[in-house]
Scaffold this motif. Structure first.
Motif, mmCIF file in Angstrom:
data_model
loop_
_atom_site.group_PDB
_atom_site.id
_atom_site.type_symbol
_atom_site.label_atom_id
_atom_site.label_comp_id
_atom_site.label_asym_id
_atom_site.label_seq_id
_atom_site.Cartn_x
_atom_site.Cartn_y
_atom_site.Cartn_z
ATOM 1 N N GLU A 32 -17.154 -18.979 -57.078
ATOM 2 C CA GLU A 32 -17.564 -18.464 -55.755
ATOM 3 C C GLU A 32 -18.667 -17.421 -55.910
ATOM 4 O OE1 GLU A 32 -17.024 -19.289 -52.547
ATOM 5 O OE2 GLU A 32 -16.171 -21.026 -53.564
ATOM 6 N N HIS A 33 -18.499 -16.554 -56.892
ATOM 7 C CA HIS A 33 -19.506 -15.515 -57.119
ATOM 8 C C HIS A 33 -20.848 -16.137 -57.521
ATOM 9 C CE1 HIS A 33 -21.339 -11.728 -58.008
ATOM 10 N NE2 HIS A 33 -21.543 -12.075 -59.257
ATOM 11 N N LEU A 34 -20.783 -17.159 -58.375
ATOM 12 C CA LEU A 34 -22.011 -17.836 -58.817
ATOM 13 C C LEU A 34 -22.721 -18.492 -57.633
ATOM 14 C CD1 LEU A 34 -23.803 -18.569 -61.235
ATOM 15 C CD2 LEU A 34 -22.310 -20.528 -61.690
ATOM 16 N N LYS A 35 -21.944 -19.066 -56.741
ATOM 17 C CA LYS A 35 -22.514 -19.680 -55.530
ATOM 18 C C LYS A 35 -23.261 -18.636 -54.696
ATOM 19 C CE LYS A 35 -19.698 -23.361 -53.940
ATOM 20 N NZ LYS A 35 -18.591 -23.784 -53.085
ATOM 21 N N THR A 36 -22.621 -17.489 -54.488
ATOM 22 C CA THR A 36 -23.234 -16.396 -53.715
ATOM 23 C C THR A 36 -24.510 -15.911 -54.398
ATOM 24 O OG1 THR A 36 -21.022 -15.721 -53.061
ATOM 25 C CG2 THR A 36 -22.765 -14.099 -52.731
ATOM 26 N N PHE A 37 -24.417 -15.757 -55.705
ATOM 27 C CA PHE A 37 -25.566 -15.321 -56.506
ATOM 28 C C PHE A 37 -26.735 -16.300 -56.340
ATOM 29 C CE2 PHE A 37 -27.692 -16.000 -60.658
ATOM 30 C CZ PHE A 37 -28.142 -14.725 -60.973
ATOM 31 N N LEU A 55 -22.697 -22.250 -68.360
ATOM 32 C CA LEU A 55 -22.890 -21.500 -67.109
ATOM 33 C C LEU A 55 -24.119 -22.027 -66.359
ATOM 34 C CD1 LEU A 55 -21.812 -19.093 -65.398
ATOM 35 C CD2 LEU A 55 -23.457 -17.651 -66.620
ATOM 36 N N LEU A 56 -25.157 -22.367 -67.105
ATOM 37 C CA LEU A 56 -26.351 -22.950 -66.467
ATOM 38 C C LEU A 56 -26.011 -24.290 -65.823
ATOM 39 C CD1 LEU A 56 -29.518 -22.643 -68.746
ATOM 40 C CD2 LEU A 56 -29.186 -21.711 -66.458
ATOM 41 N N ARG A 57 -25.214 -25.082 -66.527
ATOM 42 C CA ARG A 57 -24.789 -26.376 -65.951
ATOM 43 C C ARG A 57 -23.984 -26.148 -64.678
ATOM 44 N NH1 ARG A 57 -23.862 -27.789 -71.160
ATOM 45 N NH2 ARG A 57 -21.623 -27.547 -70.952
ATOM 46 N N ALA A 58 -23.116 -25.151 -64.693
ATOM 47 C CA ALA A 58 -22.336 -24.840 -63.485
ATOM 48 C C ALA A 58 -23.272 -24.430 -62.351
ATOM 49 C CB ALA A 58 -21.330 -23.722 -63.791
ATOM 50 N N ALA A 59 -24.342 -23.699 -62.693
ATOM 51 C CA ALA A 59 -25.319 -23.293 -61.662
ATOM 52 C C ALA A 59 -25.983 -24.529 -61.051
ATOM 53 C CB ALA A 59 -26.363 -22.361 -62.271
ATOM 54 N N SER A 60 -26.270 -25.536 -61.873
ATOM 55 C CA SER A 60 -26.876 -26.778 -61.366
ATOM 56 C C SER A 60 -25.953 -27.468 -60.374
ATOM 57 C CB SER A 60 -27.155 -27.758 -62.506
ATOM 58 O OG SER A 60 -28.010 -27.189 -63.429
ATOM 59 N N GLU A 61 -24.670 -27.251 -60.557
ATOM 60 C CA GLU A 61 -23.683 -27.879 -59.666
ATOM 61 C C GLU A 61 -23.491 -27.063 -58.380
ATOM 62 O OE1 GLU A 61 -18.874 -28.196 -59.671
ATOM 63 O OE2 GLU A 61 -19.863 -27.928 -61.599
ATOM 64 N N LEU A 62 -23.557 -25.740 -58.499
ATOM 65 C CA LEU A 62 -23.185 -24.863 -57.376
ATOM 66 C C LEU A 62 -24.383 -24.328 -56.583
ATOM 67 C CD1 LEU A 62 -20.415 -22.895 -59.315
ATOM 68 C CD2 LEU A 62 -20.054 -24.671 -57.593
ATOM 69 N N LYS A 63 -25.573 -24.730 -56.943
ATOM 70 C CA LYS A 63 -26.805 -24.244 -56.284
ATOM 71 C C LYS A 63 -26.888 -24.731 -54.838
ATOM 72 C CE LYS A 63 -29.287 -28.341 -57.648
ATOM 73 N NZ LYS A 63 -29.273 -28.920 -56.319
ATOM 74 N N PRO A 64 -27.712 -24.061 -54.032
ATOM 75 C CA PRO A 64 -28.000 -24.603 -52.705
ATOM 76 C C PRO A 64 -28.751 -25.932 -52.830
ATOM 77 C CG PRO A 64 -28.854 -22.344 -52.937
ATOM 78 C CD PRO A 64 -28.388 -22.782 -54.290
ATOM 79 N N ASP A 65 -28.612 -26.800 -51.836
ATOM 80 C CA ASP A 65 -29.264 -28.124 -51.882
ATOM 81 C C ASP A 65 -30.779 -28.017 -52.026
ATOM 82 O OD1 ASP A 65 -26.871 -29.358 -51.632
ATOM 83 O OD2 ASP A 65 -27.028 -29.664 -49.445
#
Ligand code: FNR
Length: 185
Positions: A168-173, A23-33
């Protein structure tokens, strides 16, 4: 959004194929620039021993504390173990909390998220972490929250987060976490 921020991420699971580390790796991918996420592995943090701490903390702990101090905020992912977060994570927090007069956790903004194999999505683990974070005067982002339940249905065999609504939810978060970090760091 233009200001750059540095986030330190760590997982409460040492398991090679940990869903929470995934999930942390996914956050690294979906974070704002504008957000950098550095992932710190807790594998080398020994069991807390106050005698060792008084004699001089090990290098792994010194590095962990330096990274916390340098980060604008912390992004924590932890499984739920027996209705709490993991001992691995508690142990790391115990090290970082000492001495209380000079802890990098003090007033450090953070968000917590988690994945469970079952249906709870780590609700109890996260609530318990907030209690511990309060002891160290950490500043929790209360909402939005990320509770990922039924892990097998959300990640593929390689550990990629594949469930589109969760992505999508992770991106919003993460967008909220970015804005909230700017306000609180
Ligand atoms: C668990 N698990 C678990 N799940 C849950 O929803 N509530 C709980 O209280 C517990 N307790 C618990 C204790 C122990 C010792 C283990 C090993 C496991 C199951 C847990 O959610 C599952 O193993 C996750 O996949 C662990 O996360 P990682 O390692 O995949 O990130």
């Amino acid at each position: 959004m233009d200001k750059k921020i540095n986030v330190l991420g760590f997982s409460g699971s040492l398991r090679k194929h940990s869903y929470n580390s995934s999930l942390l790796r996914a956050a690294s991918e979906l974070k704002p620039d504008e957000m950098e996420i550095e992932i710190f592995e807790l594998n080398d943090i020994p069991f807390y021993n106050e005698d060792v701490d008084n004699a001089g903390a090990p290098d792994s702990v010194k590095l962990f504390k330096e990274k916390i101090a340098a980060a604008n905020s912390l992004l924590i992912a932890s499984p739920e173990y027996n209705y709490s977060f993991t001992g691995v994570l508690k142990n790391a927090i115990d090290w970082a909390s000492r001495p209380p007069s000079n802890s990098p956790l003090t007033k450090k903004p953070y968000a917590i998220m988690g994945v469970s194999g079952g249906t709870s999505g780590t609700i109890r683990s996260q609530m318990h972490f907030r209690q511990v974070g309060a002891a160290d005067n950490m500043i929790a982002m209360n909402k939005p929250e990320v509770y990922v339940a039924l892990a097998k249905q959300k990640f593929n065999e390689k550990g990629d987060l594949t469930d589109e609504p969760t992505r999508e939810h992770l991106k919003t978060f993460l967008k909220s976490f970015y804005e909230w970090t700017i306000k609180n760091s």
